[in-house]
Design a protein around this motif. Sequence first.
Motif, PDB file in Angstrom:
ATOM      1  N   ASP A 173      -9.760   2.486  -3.227  1.00  0.00           N
ATOM      2  CA  ASP A 173      -8.383   1.946  -3.735  1.00  0.00           C
ATOM      3  C   ASP A 173      -8.214   1.764  -5.483  1.00  0.00           C
ATOM      4  O   ASP A 173      -9.267   1.460  -5.976  1.00  0.00           O
ATOM      5  CB  ASP A 173      -7.809   0.868  -3.316  1.00  0.00           C
ATOM      6  N   HIS A 174      -7.363   2.464  -5.966  1.00  0.00           N
ATOM      7  CA  HIS A 174      -6.911   1.745  -7.351  1.00  0.00           C
ATOM      8  C   HIS A 174      -5.878   0.544  -6.998  1.00  0.00           C
ATOM      9  O   HIS A 174      -5.051   0.933  -6.215  1.00  0.00           O
ATOM     10  CB  HIS A 174      -6.504   3.063  -7.900  1.00  0.00           C
ATOM     11  N   VAL A 175      -6.126  -0.381  -7.516  1.00  0.00           N
ATOM     12  CA  VAL A 175      -5.116  -1.387  -7.506  1.00  0.00           C
ATOM     13  C   VAL A 175      -4.317  -1.717  -8.889  1.00  0.00           C
ATOM     14  O   VAL A 175      -5.163  -1.732  -9.933  1.00  0.00           O
ATOM     15  CB  VAL A 175      -5.736  -2.687  -7.107  1.00  0.00           C
TER      16      VAL A 175
ATOM     17  N   ARG B 170       0.807  -1.146  -0.038  1.00  0.00           N
ATOM     18  CA  ARG B 170       0.011  -0.008   0.067  1.00  0.00           C
ATOM     19  C   ARG B 170       0.783   1.235   0.176  1.00  0.00           C
ATOM     20  O   ARG B 170       1.638   1.344   0.905  1.00  0.00           O
ATOM     21  CB  ARG B 170      -0.946   0.031   1.009  1.00  0.00           C
TER      22      ARG B 170
ATOM     23  N   ASP C  31      -4.784   4.731  -2.527  1.00  0.00           N
ATOM     24  CA  ASP C  31      -6.294   5.449  -2.472  1.00  0.00           C
ATOM     25  C   ASP C  31      -6.132   6.423  -3.313  1.00  0.00           C
ATOM     26  O   ASP C  31      -5.252   6.993  -3.863  1.00  0.00           O
ATOM     27  CB  ASP C  31      -6.308   5.893  -0.847  1.00  0.00           C
ATOM     28  N   LYS C  32      -7.532   6.990  -3.615  1.00  0.00           N
ATOM     29  CA  LYS C  32      -7.844   8.035  -4.665  1.00  0.00           C
ATOM     30  C   LYS C  32      -7.103   9.093  -4.234  1.00  0.00           C
ATOM     31  O   LYS C  32      -6.485   9.905  -5.486  1.00  0.00           O
ATOM     32  CB  LYS C  32      -9.531   8.030  -4.636  1.00  0.00           C
TER      33      LYS C  32
ATOM     34  N   PHE D 109      -1.502  -0.860  -3.884  1.00  0.00           N
ATOM     35  CA  PHE D 109      -2.929  -0.435  -3.494  1.00  0.00           C
ATOM     36  C   PHE D 109      -2.548   1.053  -3.518  1.00  0.00           C
ATOM     37  O   PHE D 109      -1.691   1.383  -2.454  1.00  0.00           O
ATOM     38  CB  PHE D 109      -3.454  -1.070  -2.192  1.00  0.00           C
TER      39      PHE D 109
ATOM     40  N   GLN E 169      -8.220  -4.882  -0.515  1.00  0.00           N
ATOM     41  CA  GLN E 169      -8.545  -3.520  -1.404  1.00  0.00           C
ATOM     42  C   GLN E 169      -9.598  -2.834  -0.526  1.00  0.00           C
ATOM     43  O   GLN E 169     -10.497  -3.393   0.010  1.00  0.00           O
ATOM     44  CB  GLN E 169      -8.996  -3.914  -2.828  1.00  0.00           C
ATOM     45  N   ARG E 170      -9.797  -1.632  -0.395  1.00  0.00           N
ATOM     46  CA  ARG E 170     -10.637  -0.601   0.092  1.00  0.00           C
ATOM     47  C   ARG E 170     -11.363  -0.021  -0.919  1.00  0.00           C
ATOM     48  O   ARG E 170     -11.030  -0.212  -1.874  1.00  0.00           O
ATOM     49  CB  ARG E 170      -9.749   0.398   1.055  1.00  0.00           C
TER      50      ARG E 170
ATOM     51  N   ALA F  47       1.047   5.453  -0.100  1.00  0.00           N
ATOM     52  CA  ALA F  47       0.173   6.503   0.392  1.00  0.00           C
ATOM     53  C   ALA F  47       0.950   7.737   0.331  1.00  0.00           C
ATOM     54  O   ALA F  47       1.971   7.527   0.653  1.00  0.00           O
ATOM     55  CB  ALA F  47      -0.697   6.155   1.504  1.00  0.00           C
TER      56      ALA F  47
END
Length: 108
Positions: A53-55, A28, A66-67, A64, A49-50, A30
């Motif tokens: 998320d974009h994976v 992940r 996050d937007k 992973f 995956q949240r 960030a």
Amino acid sequence: MVTVTEIAKNKIIELRAKDGLAGNHGVRVAVEGGGCSGLMYDLNFDAEQRPSDHVFEDNGIKVFVDKKSLLYLIGTELDFSDGLNGKGFQFKNPNATRTCGCGESFSV
């Protein structure tokens, strides 16, 4: 998209095994506020995956993002160095207009 170099891939696999994590664990990536340049990278293992998320999968490693962080990380390459000038994961971010000396924080 966030890409992973071959060297970073090998280090991720090594650390994942050392921590006893399954092969489905990716990383992940960030971006958080802080550091001497205003923004800092955060890198952890994750398998879930949240919703926001974009994976991505590159070089066999699931990434992973996050937007919110994706806006800062598009086109970034995750690398690893164990040379004399420092050891650790490095982010080659084309969006960064300034980075600190240690490479852990940046600004856009």
